[in-house]
Design an enzyme around this catalytic site. Sequence first.
Site, PDB file in Angstrom:
ATOM      1  N   GLU A  54      44.905  17.289  94.798  1.00  0.00           N
ATOM      2  CA  GLU A  54      44.469  15.906  94.993  1.00  0.00           C
ATOM      3  C   GLU A  54      43.063  15.838  95.589  1.00  0.00           C
ATOM      4  O   GLU A  54      42.316  14.892  95.339  1.00  0.00           O
ATOM      5  CB  GLU A  54      45.446  15.178  95.929  1.00  0.00           C
ATOM      6  CG  GLU A  54      46.797  14.879  95.321  1.00  0.00           C
ATOM      7  CD  GLU A  54      46.761  13.740  94.321  1.00  0.00           C
ATOM      8  OE1 GLU A  54      46.004  12.780  94.525  1.00  0.00           O
ATOM      9  OE2 GLU A  54      47.474  13.836  93.300  1.00  0.00           O
TER      10      GLU A  54
ATOM     11  N   HIS B  42      51.250  18.433  88.608  1.00  0.00           N
ATOM     12  CA  HIS B  42      49.993  18.876  89.219  1.00  0.00           C
ATOM     13  C   HIS B  42      49.686  20.342  88.877  1.00  0.00           C
ATOM     14  O   HIS B  42      48.515  20.735  88.814  1.00  0.00           O
ATOM     15  CB  HIS B  42      50.066  18.762  90.744  1.00  0.00           C
ATOM     16  CG  HIS B  42      49.896  17.374  91.287  1.00  0.00           C
ATOM     17  ND1 HIS B  42      50.896  16.435  91.236  1.00  0.00           N
ATOM     18  CD2 HIS B  42      48.843  16.773  91.897  1.00  0.00           C
ATOM     19  CE1 HIS B  42      50.480  15.316  91.814  1.00  0.00           C
ATOM     20  NE2 HIS B  42      49.234  15.491  92.214  1.00  0.00           N
TER      21      HIS B  42
ATOM     22  N   ASP C  34      52.106   8.490  88.200  1.00  0.00           N
ATOM     23  CA  ASP C  34      52.340   9.713  88.975  1.00  0.00           C
ATOM     24  C   ASP C  34      52.039   9.433  90.441  1.00  0.00           C
ATOM     25  O   ASP C  34      51.373   8.437  90.769  1.00  0.00           O
ATOM     26  CB  ASP C  34      51.465  10.865  88.462  1.00  0.00           C
ATOM     27  CG  ASP C  34      51.728  12.176  89.202  1.00  0.00           C
ATOM     28  OD1 ASP C  34      52.910  12.519  89.374  1.00  0.00           O
ATOM     29  OD2 ASP C  34      50.776  12.835  89.632  1.00  0.00           O
ATOM     30  N   SER C  35      52.484  10.334  91.281  1.00  0.00           N
ATOM     31  CA  SER C  35      52.183  10.217  92.708  1.00  0.00           C
ATOM     32  C   SER C  35      50.696  10.394  92.983  1.00  0.00           C
ATOM     33  O   SER C  35      50.204  10.003  94.035  1.00  0.00           O
ATOM     34  CB  SER C  35      52.974  11.255  93.502  1.00  0.00           C
ATOM     35  OG  SER C  35      52.594  12.568  93.114  1.00  0.00           O
TER      36      SER C  35
ATOM     37  N   CYS D 231      55.867  20.973  88.297  1.00  0.00           N
ATOM     38  CA  CYS D 231      55.233  19.774  88.849  1.00  0.00           C
ATOM     39  C   CYS D 231      54.033  19.501  87.959  1.00  0.00           C
ATOM     40  O   CYS D 231      53.309  20.433  87.586  1.00  0.00           O
ATOM     41  CB  CYS D 231      54.797  20.016  90.297  1.00  0.00           C
ATOM     42  SG  CYS D 231      53.742  18.713  91.009  1.00  0.00           S
TER      43      CYS D 231
ATOM     44  N   CYS E 248      55.789  12.395  86.709  1.00  0.00           N
ATOM     45  CA  CYS E 248      55.962  13.016  88.022  1.00  0.00           C
ATOM     46  C   CYS E 248      57.350  13.632  88.038  1.00  0.00           C
ATOM     47  O   CYS E 248      58.348  12.919  87.872  1.00  0.00           O
ATOM     48  CB  CYS E 248      55.816  11.955  89.112  1.00  0.00           C
ATOM     49  SG  CYS E 248      56.183  12.532  90.792  1.00  0.00           S
TER      50      CYS E 248
END
Length: 266
Positions: A150, A184, A8-9, A182, A71
């Site tokens: 993040e 996240h 993932d990013s 997403c 992602c």
Amino acid sequence: MALIGVFDSGVGGLSILDEALCQLPEHDYIYLADSINAPYGEKSSEWITARSLELCQYLAKQDCQVIVVACNTATAQAIEQIRHALKGIAIIGVEPGIKPAAMHSPKGIVGVLATEATLKSDKFNALLDTLTPECQFIKQAGAGLVPLIEAGQADSEAALELLAEHLEPILNAGADTLVLGCTHFPFLRRSIRKLLGERITLIDTSEAVVRQLKRQLELQQQTIEREHHGKITFLSSKDESSLLTLAKELMHADLHLHSIQARAFS
């Protein structure tokens, strides 16, 4: 047992890894977070494709039998190129759960909270075109939310305020279902419930992605050892200790049952 790569990013793919550890705890995992470059959603499609391919090629060199591109942005922009380059490895992507949302929305009004890159991608819009025109989709880019997650601030007042701003057009349209587009964004569930209570149904695809992972492992005839808990290696392009700390904070799986390593990646 298999070695499974999850990329993932940043920390968003931990939502997929968490579900994988619930359903398939006996396998070994490499989780690769490209946090130094997060978020991907604001970068060019060319950059996303090149970087995603580079990281998946790295996981392939570690002998991963399956790679999960955890992602939404990378899946939307690069999954076909990754599959073409790594033909001998099963590649599983993620995409917003707009199909189940359309099927289950009582009013046929669905909000989609995702990155700008995902919402503009050909892959996402081609999927949208296959769905019934009777369902209305309210697309909303969640700019600014990924950096907060993040930074370990998914439950902060700043996240709550920004989330309220992004959800306003979705609520004003009368949506009864919200797609977390997403990986996240499942970590914003508490904040969403704080704002909206139970009046909106939340859709994320973690379980569906891991079911597909399970099918791939069965095709490879991987041995299932239910009492065994495999190893997890966390790799970060930014700060491996911060990644491990966030993993322990965000995930429900008991990481103490696994052998854990954290290393830097460049």
